[in-house]
Design a protein around this motif. Structure first.
Motif, short mmCIF file in Angstrom:
data_model
loop_
_atom_site.label_atom_id
_atom_site.label_comp_id
_atom_site.label_asym_id
_atom_site.label_seq_id
_atom_site.Cartn_x
_atom_site.Cartn_y
_atom_site.Cartn_z
N LEU A 50 26.36 60.51 15.52
CA LEU A 50 25.09 61.19 15.25
C LEU A 50 24.48 61.72 16.55
O LEU A 50 23.95 62.85 16.59
N LEU A 314 20.18 64.44 10.27
CA LEU A 314 20.21 63.66 9.03
C LEU A 314 19.58 64.45 7.88
O LEU A 314 20.08 64.40 6.74
N LYS A 317 22.03 67.03 6.69
CA LYS A 317 23.09 66.41 5.88
C LYS A 317 22.57 66.04 4.49
O LYS A 317 23.28 66.18 3.50
#
Length: 320
Positions: A50, A314, A317
Motif C-alpha cells: 500500500l 484504499l 480500490k
C-alpha cells in the motif's frame, strides 16, 4: 586402497534435505499459532504494498524521503516473502522438509534483505541529515540520479558481501542422517552449526559480514543522529527545533524496530546456547516478521502525507 574407494572416503556428504521446526514444544497447537503468523504476514505485505502504491500514484510524494521509504517498503516485502512459504508450510501442513540447495537459496535472500534494510535505514538517516542541515540544497544534493546510484550501491554491497556464504556452506561435510534446524527457515549460523567439520572460516566470514554491514551501518546512523542533534540545537527557535526533530521520529522508530531484534538475535546465537529453544525461535521470528509489520504502521501514523495517500488508494480500490 583402490583410488575409487579413497575418493568415496574423502568425498563430502551433503544432506538431500534439512528438517525444520516451528515453535519448539508447541507442535500440537501449530494450527492455532498459524493464525497470528498468517495475520502478521498479511499485514506486512498489505501495508508495504500500500505504501508503494501510494507513493507511486501521488506526484507530491515523488521526493527523496519518500523514494527511500519506497526502498524500505520493497525490502520489507522481500524479507517477508523470504520466510513466509516455509514458515506457513510448517505451521499449516507440518511440511518440515527443505532441500539442501533450496535452504541455501532461502538463507541467501533472508540475509540479503536484512543487509539491504540496514543499508536503506542508513541512507534514510543521511537523507534526514541533509534535510535538516542543508534544507536549501536538499533537492540539489539528493537528485534522482544520486538516489538511483545509492540504491544500486546498496544492492551491490549486499550481493557481494553475501554471495560467498552458500559456497562456504557447500564445502562443508555434514553428518549423515536427518539434520534438524532450529527454525522454520534457514539462518547461516543455524545451518553452519549442523556441519561435522571445522567451521572456523564460516564463523570468521559471518562475523566479518555482520560487522562490515549492519555493524558499520549502525555506527554511521548513530553518528548521523549526533550531527542532526548538533544542528538542531543550533536553531534559534524551540518551535523550529521541535519541527526538525519531528521529521526524524518515524525513521528513528524504524531504526529501533530493526536493530533491537538484530542485536537480540546476535546475542542469543553467540551467548544464549543455554536458553530454551523456544526463546531462540521467538527472537528470530520477532527479528524477521515484526519490522515489516510495524514500519507501515509507523509511517502511516507519523506521516500525514503518507497516511492521506494510502487512504486515497484504499478509496479508489473500494470504488473500483
Amino acid at each position: 586402497m583402490p583410488l575409487s574407494q579413497s575418493f568415496v572416503n574423502i568425498s563430502l556428504f551433503q544432506p538431500p534435505a534439512f528438517l525444520m521446526i516451528g515453535i519448539p514444544g508447541m507442535e500440537a497447537v501449530h494450527g492455532w499459532i498459524s493464525i497470528p503468523f498468517s495475520s502478521m504476514y498479511m499485514m506486512a505485505l498489505t501495508g508495504n504494498c500500500l505504501i508503494l502504491q501510494a507513493i507511486r500514484k501521488t506526484p507530491n510524494l515523488h521526493q527523496p524521503m519518500y523514494y527511500f521509504l519506497s526502498m524500505l517498503a520493497l525490502t520489507d516485502v522481500g524479507l517477508t516473502l523470504s520466510t513466509l512459504p516455509t514458515t506457513l508450510a510448517v505451521l499449516w501442513f507440518d511440511h518440515r522438509l527443505i532441500g539442501f540447495n533450496a535452504c541455501l537459496v532461502q538463507m541467501f535472500f533472508l540475509h540479503f534483505f536484512s543487509v539491504v534494510e540496514s543499508s536503506v535505514l542508513l541512507a534514510m538517516s543521511f537523507d534526514r541529515f541533509v534535510a535538516i542541515s542543508s534544507p536549501l540544497h536538499y533537492v540539489s544534493v539528493l537528485t534522482d540520479n544520486v538516489i538511483i546510484k545509492m540504491g544500486l550501491a546498496i544492492v551491490a554491497r549486499a550481493t557481494v558481501s553475501l554471495f560467498p556464504l552458500p559456497f562456504l556452506l557447500k564445502r562443508l561435510n555434514y553428518c549423515p542422517g536427518k539434520i534438524l534446524l532450529s527454525h522454520s527457515f534457514c539462518f547461516h549460523a543455524d545451518v553452519m552449526k549442523r556441519a561435522c567439520a571445522d567451521i572456523t572460516v564460516n564463523i570468521l566470514y559471518g562475523l566479518y559480514v555482520v560487522l562490515s554491514t549492519v555493524g558499520v551501518d549502525s555506527l554511521l546512523i548513530v553518528l548521523s543522529y549526533i550531527l542532526i542533534l548538533h544542528t538542531v540545537m543550533g536553531l534559534a527557535s524551540p518551535k523550529e527545533r521541535l519541527r526538525a526533530l519531528n521529521t526524524c521520529v518515524s525513521h528513528f522508530l524504524a531504526v529501533l524496530v530493526f536493530y533491537i531484534p538484530v542485536i537480540g538475535v546476535s546475542m542469543i546465537h553467540r551467548f544464549g546456547r543455554h536458553l530454551p529453544h523456544i526463546v531462540h525461535a521467538l527472537v528470530a521470528y520477532v527479528y524477521l516478521v515484526v519490522p515489516p509489520v510495524l514500519n507501515p504502521i509507523i509511517y502511516s501514523v507519523k506521516s500525514k502525507p503518507i497516511r492521506e495517500a494510502m487512504l486515497r488508494v484504499l478509496r479508489r480500490k473500494g470504488q473500483g
